[in-house]
Design an enzyme around this catalytic site. Structure first.
Site, mmCIF file in Angstrom:
data_model
loop_
_atom_site.group_PDB
_atom_site.id
_atom_site.type_symbol
_atom_site.label_atom_id
_atom_site.label_comp_id
_atom_site.label_asym_id
_atom_site.label_seq_id
_atom_site.Cartn_x
_atom_site.Cartn_y
_atom_site.Cartn_z
ATOM 1 C CG HIS A 1 -3.984 3.984 3.568
ATOM 2 N ND1 HIS A 1 -2.908 3.339 4.145
ATOM 3 C CD2 HIS A 1 -4.344 4.947 4.452
ATOM 4 C CE1 HIS A 1 -2.636 3.882 5.331
ATOM 5 N NE2 HIS A 1 -3.492 4.861 5.532
ATOM 6 C CB CYS B 1 1.035 1.300 4.365
ATOM 7 S SG CYS B 1 -0.568 0.906 5.082
ATOM 8 C CB CYS C 1 -0.906 -0.008 1.223
ATOM 9 S SG CYS C 1 -1.766 1.548 1.472
ATOM 10 N N GLY D 1 -14.349 7.430 -7.602
ATOM 11 C CA GLY D 1 -13.057 8.046 -7.913
ATOM 12 C C GLY D 1 -11.924 7.631 -7.001
ATOM 13 C CG HIS E 1 -6.815 9.397 0.365
ATOM 14 N ND1 HIS E 1 -6.883 8.054 0.045
ATOM 15 C CD2 HIS E 1 -7.258 10.067 -0.717
ATOM 16 C CE1 HIS E 1 -7.327 7.925 -1.192
ATOM 17 N NE2 HIS E 1 -7.582 9.128 -1.679
ATOM 18 C CG ASP F 1 -2.995 14.572 -4.814
ATOM 19 O OD1 ASP F 1 -3.937 13.956 -4.296
ATOM 20 O OD2 ASP F 1 -2.519 14.270 -5.932
HETATM 21 P P1 AMP Z 1 -8.241 8.999 -4.757
HETATM 22 O O1 AMP Z 1 -8.369 8.948 -6.259
HETATM 23 O O2 AMP Z 1 -9.334 9.724 -4.052
HETATM 24 O O3 AMP Z 1 -8.012 7.608 -4.191
HETATM 25 O O4 AMP Z 1 -6.963 9.869 -4.465
HETATM 26 C C1 AMP Z 1 -5.661 9.375 -4.549
HETATM 27 C C2 AMP Z 1 -4.773 10.572 -4.659
HETATM 28 O O5 AMP Z 1 -3.477 10.188 -4.283
HETATM 29 C C3 AMP Z 1 -4.676 11.152 -6.078
HETATM 30 O O6 AMP Z 1 -5.091 12.514 -6.046
HETATM 31 C C4 AMP Z 1 -3.201 10.995 -6.433
HETATM 32 O O7 AMP Z 1 -2.710 12.093 -7.155
HETATM 33 C C5 AMP Z 1 -2.553 10.901 -5.051
HETATM 34 N N1 AMP Z 1 -1.315 10.163 -4.976
HETATM 35 C C6 AMP Z 1 -1.061 8.921 -5.456
HETATM 36 N N2 AMP Z 1 0.201 8.552 -5.159
HETATM 37 C C7 AMP Z 1 0.749 9.568 -4.459
HETATM 38 C C8 AMP Z 1 2.022 9.812 -3.871
HETATM 39 N N3 AMP Z 1 3.016 8.909 -3.952
HETATM 40 N N4 AMP Z 1 2.235 10.988 -3.250
HETATM 41 C C9 AMP Z 1 1.253 11.908 -3.184
HETATM 42 N N5 AMP Z 1 0.032 11.738 -3.697
HETATM 43 C C10 AMP Z 1 -0.224 10.599 -4.344
HETATM 44 ZN ZN ZN Z 2 -2.258 1.453 3.664
#
Ligand code: AMP
Ligand code: ZN
Length: 109
Positions: free
Chosen positions: A93, A6, A3, A88, A95, A29
């Site tokens: 995990h 994580c 993950c 979406g 957030h 992000d």
């Molecule tokens: P969601 O689509 O609501 O699950 O949001 C996931 C978010 O995580 C997206 O806006 C991605 O741009 C962001 N994301 C994915 N990987 C990373 C990362 N390594 N560092 C920062 N943000 C990330």
């Molecule tokens: Zn996790």
């Protein structure tokens, strides 16, 4: 468990935290959708809002949001929690997205 959040929380992947406390981290992000766009993430793995099992976990996550915004001088913001693929969610995990610095439309797309 494989993950990404994580790994970020465990500092296996380097990331610039904009906030950290005992239970929660926040970081910007990777693909920002607004001038301010950060994610508030519990250190404990919960797949989504559907699997949070305690009031404390909700409180830990959501009470961090205004604290971080105050620290950043952000007074007005959009919070989003995507639950499930069709809503979406792409990282499983939980957030909270916090976005600010532009006008937002409603309903969300
Ligand atoms: P969601 O689509 O609501 O699950 O949001 C996931 C978010 O995580 C997206 O806006 C991605 O741009 C962001 N994301 C994915 N990987 C990373 C990362 N390594 N560092 C920062 N943000 C990330
Ligand atoms: Zn996790």
């Amino acid at each position: 468990m494989d993950c990404i959040f994580c790994k970020i929380a465990n500092k296996e992947i380097p990331s610039n935290f904009i906030y950290e406390d005992e239970n929660v981290i926040a970081f910007n992000d990777l693909n920002p959708q607004a001038p301010v766009h950060f994610l508030v993430v519990p250190k404990k793995h919960y797949e989504s809002l559907n699997t949070i099992d305690s009031k404390e976990a909700f409180a830990d996550i959501f009470s961090a949001v205004p604290k971080i915004c105050e620290k950043l001088g952000v007074k007005e913001y959009r919070t989003v929690v995507n639950t499930g693929e069709s809503a979406g969610q792409s990282v499983f995990h939980i957030h909270v997205h916090v976005m600010a610095g532009r006008e937002f439309t409603w309903p969300a797309g």
